[in-house]
Design an enzyme around this catalytic site. Sequence first.
Site, PDB file in Angstrom:
ATOM      1  N   HIS A 173       0.875  -1.176   0.000  1.00 43.62           N
ATOM      2  CA  HIS A 173       0.000   0.000   0.000  1.00 43.62           C
ATOM      3  C   HIS A 173       0.920   1.237   0.000  1.00 43.62           C
ATOM      4  CE1 HIS A 173      -2.863   2.905   1.814  1.00 43.62           C
ATOM      5  NE2 HIS A 173      -3.814   2.091   1.416  1.00 43.62           N
ATOM      6  N   ASP A 205       3.010  -4.362   7.920  1.00 42.03           N
ATOM      7  CA  ASP A 205       1.770  -3.610   7.766  1.00 42.03           C
ATOM      8  C   ASP A 205       0.633  -4.624   7.932  1.00 42.03           C
ATOM      9  OD1 ASP A 205      -0.570  -2.587   6.766  1.00 42.03           O
ATOM     10  OD2 ASP A 205       0.314  -1.744   4.948  1.00 42.03           O
ATOM     11  N   GLN A 252      -4.549  -5.284   6.831  1.00 36.94           N
ATOM     12  CA  GLN A 252      -5.512  -6.224   6.242  1.00 36.94           C
ATOM     13  C   GLN A 252      -5.490  -7.604   6.878  1.00 36.94           C
ATOM     14  OE1 GLN A 252      -7.860  -5.261   4.509  1.00 36.94           O
ATOM     15  NE2 GLN A 252      -7.097  -3.266   3.869  1.00 36.94           N
ATOM     16  N   LYS A 264     -10.734  -0.915  10.296  1.00 37.11           N
ATOM     17  CA  LYS A 264     -10.860  -2.067   9.403  1.00 37.11           C
ATOM     18  C   LYS A 264     -11.228  -3.331  10.183  1.00 37.11           C
ATOM     19  CE  LYS A 264      -7.395  -0.269   6.199  1.00 37.11           C
ATOM     20  NZ  LYS A 264      -8.122   0.111   4.986  1.00 37.11           N
ATOM     21  N   CYS A 274      -4.616   2.506  -3.773  1.00 39.61           N
ATOM     22  CA  CYS A 274      -3.377   2.975  -3.122  1.00 39.61           C
ATOM     23  C   CYS A 274      -2.268   1.948  -3.297  1.00 39.61           C
ATOM     24  CB  CYS A 274      -3.578   3.270  -1.640  1.00 39.61           C
ATOM     25  SG  CYS A 274      -4.802   4.536  -1.343  1.00 39.61           S
TER      26      CYS A 274
HETATM   27  N1  PMP Z   1      -1.928  -0.771   4.499  1.00 39.19           N
HETATM   28  C1  PMP Z   1      -2.866  -1.512   3.906  1.00 39.19           C
HETATM   29  C2  PMP Z   1      -2.515  -2.863   3.392  1.00 39.19           C
HETATM   30  C3  PMP Z   1      -4.152  -0.995   3.769  1.00 39.19           C
HETATM   31  O1  PMP Z   1      -5.092  -1.715   3.167  1.00 39.19           O
HETATM   32  C4  PMP Z   1      -4.449   0.288   4.282  1.00 39.19           C
HETATM   33  C5  PMP Z   1      -5.827   0.890   4.163  1.00 39.19           C
HETATM   34  N2  PMP Z   1      -6.379   0.821   2.883  1.00 39.19           N
HETATM   35  C6  PMP Z   1      -3.430   0.999   4.907  1.00 39.19           C
HETATM   36  C7  PMP Z   1      -2.189   0.439   5.013  1.00 39.19           C
HETATM   37  C8  PMP Z   1      -3.659   2.363   5.480  1.00 39.19           C
HETATM   38  O2  PMP Z   1      -4.535   2.307   6.560  1.00 39.19           O
HETATM   39  P1  PMP Z   1      -5.123   3.623   7.209  1.00 39.19           P
HETATM   40  O3  PMP Z   1      -5.689   4.423   6.082  1.00 39.19           O
HETATM   41  O4  PMP Z   1      -6.162   3.124   8.153  1.00 39.19           O
HETATM   42  O5  PMP Z   1      -4.007   4.339   7.881  1.00 39.19           O
END
Ligand code: PMP
Length: 406
Positions: A122, A199, A202, A225, A364
């Site tokens: 991401h 990270d 997910q 999430k 993203c």
């Molecule tokens: N890493 C991953 C794999 C994600 O899916 C996301 C959210 N789409 C993020 C980081 C960022 O999370 P947040 O917007 O809650 O900070």
Amino acid sequence: MYNVEELRREFPILERKIYGRPLVYFDNTATSQTPRSVVDAVESGYCHTKANVHRGVHTLSMEATELQENARKRVREFVNASSTDEIIFTRGTTEALNLVAASWGGTFLHDGDEIILSVMEHHSNIVPWQLLQSRIGFKIRVIPMLPDGSLDMEAFKGLINGRTRLVSVCHASNVLGTVNPIKEIARIAHSHGITVVVDGAQSVPHLKVDVADLDADFYAFSAHKMYGPAGVGVLYGRREILEKMPPYQGGGEMIESVSFAGTTFAELPYKFEAGTPDFIGIAALHKAIDFMERVGIADIALHEHDLLDYTTERMLKEIPGIQIYGTAPGKCAIISFNLAGAHHYDAGMLLDKLGIAVRTGHHCAQPLMDALGVQGVVRASMAAYNTRSECDYFLASLARVAAMLG
Ligand code: PMP
């Protein structure tokens, strides 16, 4: 017995209609919905216990502080960290990863060093490192993937050399659903003295995460999430490493004493929590963890996998020309796809008109889109409260959309 209908009644938003049709919420990867117990915790925080934490001797402040610190204990237990000193509250995964990049990276990375990311990251696990790289000048190397969307572990081993200082990868991909072998990555990295950042945005909503077993040095995730509130996240960090890191931001709460001659900093974890935290959201995260554990993370995963397998199989059979991205064994319930000859955005718009919420775009993850050779994909992702009948409706709707756009 997993009773999905009973579970659904805990989620007020699932009663909504979109364009007159019952909402089918398949955008759980972006954010999941919130059960009544979590909403009640937010309401109770604002109506009964709102006061700033760690500041007052008065009753409300002490109650608010206790709620926040009980949540920290709950998170510690949830991810099996060895101490609450290792649990830092942030605004989300993004801020947690920025904290690691700025504080750990800003201290321990130097020109000539190398770090390893993966092609499926991401942007929040790419851009913080690039921002630092533009100041320090280290090299970023990228683990490629295999055709099924799993990480190429042989390539990973080949990227490691005497200059490698860090590997930062997602536990589960937000596009492919791939669950990466973090334990194996950490074992290999640590045998070379390399720090491991994960990270977990997910993975935490779908798998039982045990940071001690994984042996990660840092693990980041977001409450919104995992059936929790927006604006709260967690960074787990190994104590010995956190102790050597400088503060990320300066301000109230993160100090021991301040004078113009110099400032000393608070103990862990407060050293990394400058300013007033979202203490009400943090208390609500406690309830989200209670919810997940009451339903059972293993049972949620089984339920989601049933929906994933059922839907994937039927999509491949019933939707001509469909392309699904990510088929790694054991993947999370995330189906990213494109319809032949159709733009992902048009498919998403038409599905919305039928009451179905899916995500479209690059998610993203533009480097991953480049690797897949697409500009974007449609993504349907399932959670604890989704049902097979929703999958049936989704499949019928997708067939209509494919016929319209094809
Ligand atoms: N890493 C991953 C794999 C994600 O899916 C996301 C959210 N789409 C993020 C980081 C960022 O999370 P947040 O917007 O809650 O900070």
